[in-house]
Design a protein around this motif. Structure first.
Motif, PDB file in Angstrom:
ATOM      1  N   PHE A 104      63.606  92.537  63.395  1.00  0.00           N
ATOM      2  CA  PHE A 104      63.813  91.089  63.395  1.00  0.00           C
ATOM      3  C   PHE A 104      63.120  90.388  64.565  1.00  0.00           C
ATOM      4  O   PHE A 104      62.719  89.238  64.450  1.00  0.00           O
ATOM      5  CB  PHE A 104      65.310  90.776  63.432  1.00  0.00           C
ATOM      6  N   THR A 105      62.981  91.076  65.679  1.00  0.00           N
ATOM      7  CA  THR A 105      62.367  90.439  66.850  1.00  0.00           C
ATOM      8  C   THR A 105      61.003  91.022  67.204  1.00  0.00           C
ATOM      9  O   THR A 105      60.242  90.377  67.922  1.00  0.00           O
ATOM     10  CB  THR A 105      63.293  90.557  68.077  1.00  0.00           C
ATOM     11  N   ARG A 106      60.707  92.233  66.721  1.00  0.00           N
ATOM     12  CA  ARG A 106      59.406  92.849  66.958  1.00  0.00           C
ATOM     13  C   ARG A 106      58.847  93.300  65.607  1.00  0.00           C
ATOM     14  O   ARG A 106      59.004  94.453  65.216  1.00  0.00           O
ATOM     15  CB  ARG A 106      59.541  94.047  67.907  1.00  0.00           C
ATOM     16  N   PRO A 107      58.227  92.395  64.883  1.00  0.00           N
ATOM     17  CA  PRO A 107      57.843  92.677  63.495  1.00  0.00           C
ATOM     18  C   PRO A 107      56.881  93.838  63.309  1.00  0.00           C
ATOM     19  O   PRO A 107      56.733  94.341  62.188  1.00  0.00           O
ATOM     20  CB  PRO A 107      57.230  91.351  63.021  1.00  0.00           C
ATOM     21  N   ALA A 169      66.803  88.707  51.493  1.00  0.00           N
ATOM     22  CA  ALA A 169      68.008  89.460  51.137  1.00  0.00           C
ATOM     23  C   ALA A 169      68.678  90.114  52.335  1.00  0.00           C
ATOM     24  O   ALA A 169      69.872  90.386  52.316  1.00  0.00           O
ATOM     25  CB  ALA A 169      67.681  90.526  50.093  1.00  0.00           C
ATOM     26  N   VAL A 170      67.898  90.381  53.380  1.00  0.00           N
ATOM     27  CA  VAL A 170      68.436  91.014  54.581  1.00  0.00           C
ATOM     28  C   VAL A 170      68.302  90.032  55.739  1.00  0.00           C
ATOM     29  O   VAL A 170      67.201  89.586  56.053  1.00  0.00           O
ATOM     30  CB  VAL A 170      67.710  92.330  54.911  1.00  0.00           C
ATOM     31  N   ALA A 171      69.430  89.698  56.342  1.00  0.00           N
ATOM     32  CA  ALA A 171      69.432  88.709  57.423  1.00  0.00           C
ATOM     33  C   ALA A 171      69.998  89.308  58.700  1.00  0.00           C
ATOM     34  O   ALA A 171      70.737  90.296  58.674  1.00  0.00           O
ATOM     35  CB  ALA A 171      70.251  87.482  57.020  1.00  0.00           C
ATOM     36  N   SER A 172      69.644  88.706  59.809  1.00  0.00           N
ATOM     37  CA  SER A 172      70.192  89.065  61.120  1.00  0.00           C
ATOM     38  C   SER A 172      71.285  88.076  61.480  1.00  0.00           C
ATOM     39  O   SER A 172      71.067  86.854  61.427  1.00  0.00           O
ATOM     40  CB  SER A 172      69.082  89.022  62.173  1.00  0.00           C
ATOM     41  N   TYR A 173      72.444  88.578  61.848  1.00  0.00           N
ATOM     42  CA  TYR A 173      73.535  87.694  62.253  1.00  0.00           C
ATOM     43  C   TYR A 173      73.129  86.866  63.463  1.00  0.00           C
ATOM     44  O   TYR A 173      73.411  85.664  63.535  1.00  0.00           O
ATOM     45  CB  TYR A 173      74.785  88.514  62.572  1.00  0.00           C
ATOM     46  N   LYS A 174      72.450  87.496  64.415  1.00  0.00           N
ATOM     47  CA  LYS A 174      72.051  86.801  65.636  1.00  0.00           C
ATOM     48  C   LYS A 174      71.044  85.686  65.369  1.00  0.00           C
ATOM     49  O   LYS A 174      71.127  84.607  65.942  1.00  0.00           O
ATOM     50  CB  LYS A 174      71.428  87.785  66.630  1.00  0.00           C
ATOM     51  N   VAL A 185      73.946  91.382  55.921  1.00  0.00           N
ATOM     52  CA  VAL A 185      73.730  90.769  57.227  1.00  0.00           C
ATOM     53  C   VAL A 185      73.888  91.855  58.282  1.00  0.00           C
ATOM     54  O   VAL A 185      74.938  92.507  58.373  1.00  0.00           O
ATOM     55  CB  VAL A 185      74.716  89.610  57.478  1.00  0.00           C
ATOM     56  N   CYS A 186      72.841  92.062  59.073  1.00  0.00           N
ATOM     57  CA  CYS A 186      72.829  93.097  60.097  1.00  0.00           C
ATOM     58  C   CYS A 186      73.249  92.499  61.440  1.00  0.00           C
ATOM     59  O   CYS A 186      72.719  91.464  61.849  1.00  0.00           O
ATOM     60  CB  CYS A 186      71.428  93.686  60.225  1.00  0.00           C
ATOM     61  N   PHE A 187      74.163  93.171  62.128  1.00  0.00           N
ATOM     62  CA  PHE A 187      74.628  92.661  63.412  1.00  0.00           C
ATOM     63  C   PHE A 187      73.794  93.205  64.573  1.00  0.00           C
ATOM     64  O   PHE A 187      73.626  92.540  65.569  1.00  0.00           O
ATOM     65  CB  PHE A 187      76.116  92.975  63.589  1.00  0.00           C
ATOM     66  N   HIS A 188      73.296  94.410  64.484  1.00  0.00           N
ATOM     67  CA  HIS A 188      72.422  95.056  65.486  1.00  0.00           C
ATOM     68  C   HIS A 188      72.718  94.607  66.922  1.00  0.00           C
ATOM     69  O   HIS A 188      71.962  93.890  67.554  1.00  0.00           O
ATOM     70  CB  HIS A 188      70.938  94.889  65.130  1.00  0.00           C
ATOM     71  N   GLY A 189      73.822  95.098  67.450  1.00  0.00           N
ATOM     72  CA  GLY A 189      74.203  94.780  68.836  1.00  0.00           C
ATOM     73  C   GLY A 189      75.446  93.913  68.883  1.00  0.00           C
ATOM     74  O   GLY A 189      76.305  93.995  68.016  1.00  0.00           O
ATOM     75  N   ARG A 190      75.537  93.087  69.910  1.00  0.00           N
ATOM     76  CA  ARG A 190      76.693  92.213  70.066  1.00  0.00           C
ATOM     77  C   ARG A 190      76.386  90.828  69.533  1.00  0.00           C
ATOM     78  O   ARG A 190      75.264  90.362  69.662  1.00  0.00           O
ATOM     79  CB  ARG A 190      77.113  92.126  71.545  1.00  0.00           C
TER      80      ARG A 190
END
Length: 200
Positions: A104-107, A169-174, A185-190
């Motif tokens: 999500f942050t480093r494509p 279809a796939v999202a990042s909560y952050k 929805v992926c939380f990947h961390g806090r």
């Protein structure tokens, strides 16, 4: 096509059986008929026992044990919340294609939080099992970080990204929260899902 939805719980980490139960409930509603399996060293939730003592995310490599999951398989990390119907993700899983996240942050990197495959990918397991200690000590740099880099390298040219085959279809909560098209929805961390009471 019957799809197996898989997760991995290794005891001693940030997640416990409640995460498996919630994930299972989230899968059974939008994808009826799917088979749900959990690889774990916690008998309470284990469908298949973990065979090795590989720490943390490295336990995911057991997903590729020979003969274990060779049909259409959708893997999701425990810190994932099901937000909608999973049929579009299941339909994207095809032989010869190995689906991973575009980070999500480093494509330029690939993520293993949600994966999909169909067929025998046990070569990934064998490549790791034969030199697990060396691999875990080597994959610790930005360009080669953790299980996801190892899996992506060994899946090779078959690697494709969910974001290309099932856009939105796939999202990042952050980064995104719950978007209208999100299915997972992926939380990947806090924060972690329980810290927001599993609410999106």
């Amino acid at each position: 096509m019957t799809v197996t939805v898989a997760c991995v719980l290794r005891s001693g980490g940030a997640y416990g059986p409640e995460y498996v139960r919630r994930l299972r409930a989230g899968v059974e509603r939008p994808l009826p008929g799917a088979r749900f399996v959990c690889l774990s060293d916690v008998p309470e939730v284990a469908t298949h026992a973990l065979a090795h003592g590989w720490p943390g995310w490295w336990s995911k490599l057991e997903l590729f044990r020979p003969g274990l999951l060779t049909g259409a398989t959708l893997y999701v990390d425990l810190d994932t919340v099901i937000a909608g119907g999973l049929a579009p993700l299941a339909e994207a899983i095809r032989p010869g294609r190995f689906l991973m996240l575009r980070d999500f942050t480093r494509p330029e990197r690939r993520g293993s939080g949600v994966m999909g495959w169909h067929g025998d990918w046990s070569a990934i397991y064998r490549a790791f099992a034969g030199r697990a200690g060396h691999v875990m000590g080597t994959y610790q740099t930005g360009d080669r970080w953790g299980d996801q880099a190892f899996i992506a390298e060994h899946a090779g040219e078959a690697v494709a990204c969910w974001q290309d085959h099932v856009p939105g279809a796939v999202a990042s909560y952050k980064l995104h929260g719950r978007t209208p098209r999100a299915r997972v929805v992926c939380f990947h961390g806090r924060p972690r899902p329980h810290e927001v009471k599993w609410q999106l």
